[in-house]
Design a protein around this motif. Structure first.
Motif, PDB file in Angstrom:
ATOM      1  N   GLU A  36       0.764  -1.281   0.182  1.00 46.67           N
ATOM      2  CA  GLU A  36      -0.038   0.078  -0.066  1.00 46.67           C
ATOM      3  C   GLU A  36       0.877   1.289   0.066  1.00 46.67           C
ATOM      4  OE1 GLU A  36      -3.837  -1.758   2.528  1.00 46.67           O
ATOM      5  OE2 GLU A  36      -2.242  -0.636   3.632  1.00 46.67           O
ATOM      6  N   ALA A  80       0.216   5.456   0.517  1.00 45.79           N
ATOM      7  CA  ALA A  80      -0.574   6.690   1.036  1.00 45.79           C
ATOM      8  C   ALA A  80      -0.027   7.993   1.099  1.00 45.79           C
ATOM      9  CB  ALA A  80      -0.899   6.327   2.543  1.00 45.79           C
ATOM     10  N   SER A  81      -0.895   8.846   0.929  1.00 41.42           N
ATOM     11  CA  SER A  81      -0.460  10.366   0.961  1.00 41.42           C
ATOM     12  C   SER A  81      -0.309  10.735   2.310  1.00 41.42           C
ATOM     13  CB  SER A  81      -1.481  11.046   0.328  1.00 41.42           C
ATOM     14  OG  SER A  81      -2.830  10.915   0.999  1.00 41.42           O
ATOM     15  N   ASP A  82      -0.390   9.779   3.429  1.00 40.44           N
ATOM     16  CA  ASP A  82      -0.293  10.216   5.064  1.00 40.44           C
ATOM     17  C   ASP A  82       0.341   9.229   5.710  1.00 40.44           C
ATOM     18  OD1 ASP A  82      -2.784   8.643   4.608  1.00 40.44           O
ATOM     19  OD2 ASP A  82      -2.831   8.942   6.962  1.00 40.44           O
ATOM     20  N   ARG A 126      -4.019   6.053   5.960  1.00 36.66           N
ATOM     21  CA  ARG A 126      -5.491   6.308   5.966  1.00 36.66           C
ATOM     22  C   ARG A 126      -5.883   6.768   4.306  1.00 36.66           C
ATOM     23  NH1 ARG A 126      -5.750   9.677  11.618  1.00 36.66           N
ATOM     24  NH2 ARG A 126      -5.373   7.685  13.091  1.00 36.66           N
ATOM     25  N   ARG A 127      -5.334   7.423   3.804  1.00 39.43           N
ATOM     26  CA  ARG A 127      -5.404   7.937   2.488  1.00 39.43           C
ATOM     27  C   ARG A 127      -4.808   7.085   1.491  1.00 39.43           C
ATOM     28  NH1 ARG A 127      -4.909  12.638   5.450  1.00 39.43           N
ATOM     29  NH2 ARG A 127      -3.168  13.009   4.682  1.00 39.43           N
ATOM     30  N   ILE A 128      -5.074   5.957   1.316  1.00 38.80           N
ATOM     31  CA  ILE A 128      -4.505   4.999   0.347  1.00 38.80           C
ATOM     32  C   ILE A 128      -4.659   5.589  -1.169  1.00 38.80           C
ATOM     33  CG2 ILE A 128      -4.192   2.535  -0.734  1.00 38.80           C
ATOM     34  CD1 ILE A 128      -3.256   2.821   2.196  1.00 38.80           C
ATOM     35  N   VAL A 129      -3.567   5.871  -1.737  1.00 41.94           N
ATOM     36  CA  VAL A 129      -3.500   6.379  -3.262  1.00 41.94           C
ATOM     37  C   VAL A 129      -3.030   5.121  -4.383  1.00 41.94           C
ATOM     38  CG1 VAL A 129      -2.791   8.394  -2.504  1.00 41.94           C
ATOM     39  CG2 VAL A 129      -0.994   6.842  -3.294  1.00 41.94           C
ATOM     40  N   TYR A 141       5.255  10.409   0.015  1.00 41.90           N
ATOM     41  CA  TYR A 141       4.219   9.255   0.228  1.00 41.90           C
ATOM     42  C   TYR A 141       4.899   8.513   1.480  1.00 41.90           C
ATOM     43  CZ  TYR A 141       2.256  10.566  -4.312  1.00 41.90           C
ATOM     44  OH  TYR A 141       1.628  11.205  -5.240  1.00 41.90           O
TER      45      TYR A 141
END
Length: 529
Positions: free
Chosen positions: A92, A94-96, A100-103, A131
């Motif tokens: 995974e 993410a941007s956090d 929590r914010r999977i891109v 990222y």
């Protein structure tokens, strides 16, 4: 199924090294790939231990993609401890930092032929963006790593910071410098070689290697794993993307192309040495966040490559081991000899030299960085008349260096800066059109980082080196402590900070800034900051 444990005992039971290396070659990645190619992937593997013992890493940042890496190794010093089957790993991005914010997400197979290591080229990312990433298998989750993409080509970039590191002999000191590097304000880490050392066990060292000198694929895997179990090295990998290149100890000390440092037969036989090189190159690839085009084919591996960061910097990453001719004059530190001046001698090989010159000619960035292994600048190590030079460095390949200096003088690429390691000490040096003539033009700059641990604690200076510095006026700085180099680039200046450790033979060493230098755009002379 191959019993690696019993095989290792057999290989180290006193048989000749020729038989040992041939036996090791039979366990190359291609043989293992054939052996296990029919195995079915399994989704619920029971591990004997936490499988992500080697942490995570990322590297090779492009504007819209980056490589993320891990390896399943529940028993890292015992061949990894994995069954001979393919294992799916979820990943995974993410941007956090809380994931929590999977891109982006997906699944990749960890296969026995690559030691259950995996690399994912994560595509479709935003440029110049941080990222976070992790891997999952079964109920286990890897540590969370942080990475970033490069800016778009030719886009304006106001600043770029990176760390330069090399030479991390596990036995000779602790990696406390990496603890501080992981906390630094960096966009990237550049490692210019000697990531592992191939030698055996020292009983007087601060900490010990896990085996005698390494020769087999499992040997090399276990040695890489030993180094990667260090928590400070893991922290540095998890904090930033890396660009890596090797030097000699990833295979064998001072090897040159297909030539072993050992003069006796059968070790000197290039075919025998290439067996070992193929094994070492595979293990290196398995443990580094490299792109798939670098996957070795037998004893050959594509490592020289180019990465750009907006309009600010292009890194021309070199490989001065795989293609060089033999070191002249019997290696070591010697006086000049005819072989030292041989026009056909090369440290890069012709194809790589042409590639470098083409890239420098076409580069549109402000700073052109040669990320490579050994110092380019001349270092005359004998005070007064006469001279002695290290034949394993560019000093041993005068024609190669002359061609590079002539190219820089004639073509004037923007702000060439060499980065190097290998010598376990900090140096700042001007690159001269003629090193024997201090009045000749300065064509570029060179910053050499000390080791992370190799050589032990060291000292602020060394009398033997201080004695010959007056004969080398292009050398602007020398320091013999351990540590790393921090470089801060802007469109107008390059600033280099030399960070030094109080000691590395205990894990409690502290770090401080020993010196700083700047290079101004269009003025290659190194100046004190």
């Amino acid at each position: 199924m191959v019993d690696f444990h019993n095989l290792e005992k057999f290989l180290h039971s006193g048989i000749k090294r020729r038989s040992l290396i041939i036996g090791a070659g039979a366990l190359s990645g291609f043989a293992i790939a054939n052996q296990f190619s029919q195995q079915t992937a399994i989704g619920k593997t029971r591990f004997s231990n936490y499988p992500f013992t080697l942490g995570v890493a990322s590297g090779e940042p492009y504007p819209t993609s980056v490589v993320i890496w891990t390896r399943l190794a529940p028993e890292p010093l015992n061949g990894g401890g994995m069954p001979p089957v393919n294992v799916p790993i979820r990943w995974e991005v993410a941007s956090d930092s809380q994931m929590r914010r999977i891109v982006s997400r997906g699944t990749v197979l960890a296969t026995p032929q690559l030691g259950h290591s995996v690399r994912v080229v994560v595509e479709g990312l935003q440029s110049d963006t941080w990222y976070w990433y992790r891997f999952l298998v079964g109920q286990d989750s890897s540590p969370i790593g942080r990475t970033r993409t490069a800016p778009l080509a030719n886009s304006y970039l106001s600043k770029f910071n990176f760390g330069l590191v090399s030479c991390q002999n596990y036995q000779q000191g602790f990696y406390t410098a990496y603890k501080y590097l992981a906390q630094d304000d960096l966009d990237l880490v550049v490692h210019v070689g000697d990531y592992i050392y191939e030698g055996g066990i020292s009983n007087t060292a601060p900490r010990q290697h896990n085996s005698p000198e390494i020769f087999t694929l499992e040997d090399y895997r276990n040695r890489h794993a030993l180094y990667k179990t260090d928590i400070n090295l893991q922290a540095a990998h998890a904090a930033f993307p890396w660009i890596v290149t090797w030097d000699d100890h990833e295979v064998e000390n001072n090897y040159a192309n297909n030539i072993s440092e050992i003069d006796t037969e059968p070790d000197r036989d290039p075919l025998i040495f290439l067996q070992r090189r193929a094994i070492a190159y595979q293990a290196y690839y398995e443990h580094m966040p490299l792109r798939p085009f670098s996957r070795p084919v037998g004893p050959d591996m594509q490592l020289y490559r180019r990465l750009a960061f907006g309009n600010l910097a292009t890194f021309h990453v070199l490989d001065t081991r795989q293609y060089r001719t033999d070191q002249p004059c019997g290696d070591g530190t010697k006086e000049r000899c005819p072989e030292n001046l041989d026009l056909n001698a090369t440290i890069t090989g012709k194809a790589q030299e042409d590639w470098l010159f083409d890239g420098l000619s076409s580069s549109q960035t402000k700073w052109n960085v040669l990320a490579q292994q050994v110092p380019i600048a001349q270092r005359d190590m004998t005070p007064g008349p006469g001279g002695t030079y290290s034949m394993d460095k560019w000093d041993g390949y005068v024609a190669s260096r002359d061609r590079l200096m002539a190219f820089l003088q004639q073509n004037q690429p923007s702000n060439p800066v060499s980065l190097a390691g290998d010598v376990h000490s900090h140096w700042a040096m001007n690159l001269k059109a003629n090193f024997d003539n201090p009045a000749s033009a300065t064509l570029g700059s060179e910053f050499v980082c000390s080791s992370i641990s190799s050589g032990g604690d060291g000292s602020d200076t060394t009398p033997a080196v201080e004695a010959y510095l007056p004969d080398n006026p292009h050398i602007k700085f020398f320091n013999n402590q351990r540590g790393y180099v921090r470089c801060a680039l802007t469109p107008t200046t390059w600033k280099t900070d030399y960070l030094v450790m109080s000691n590395v033979t205990t894990p409690s060493g502290t770090i401080s800034k020993r010196a700083s230098f700047v290079v101004e755009d269009g003025r290659p002379e190194i100046q004190p900051a």
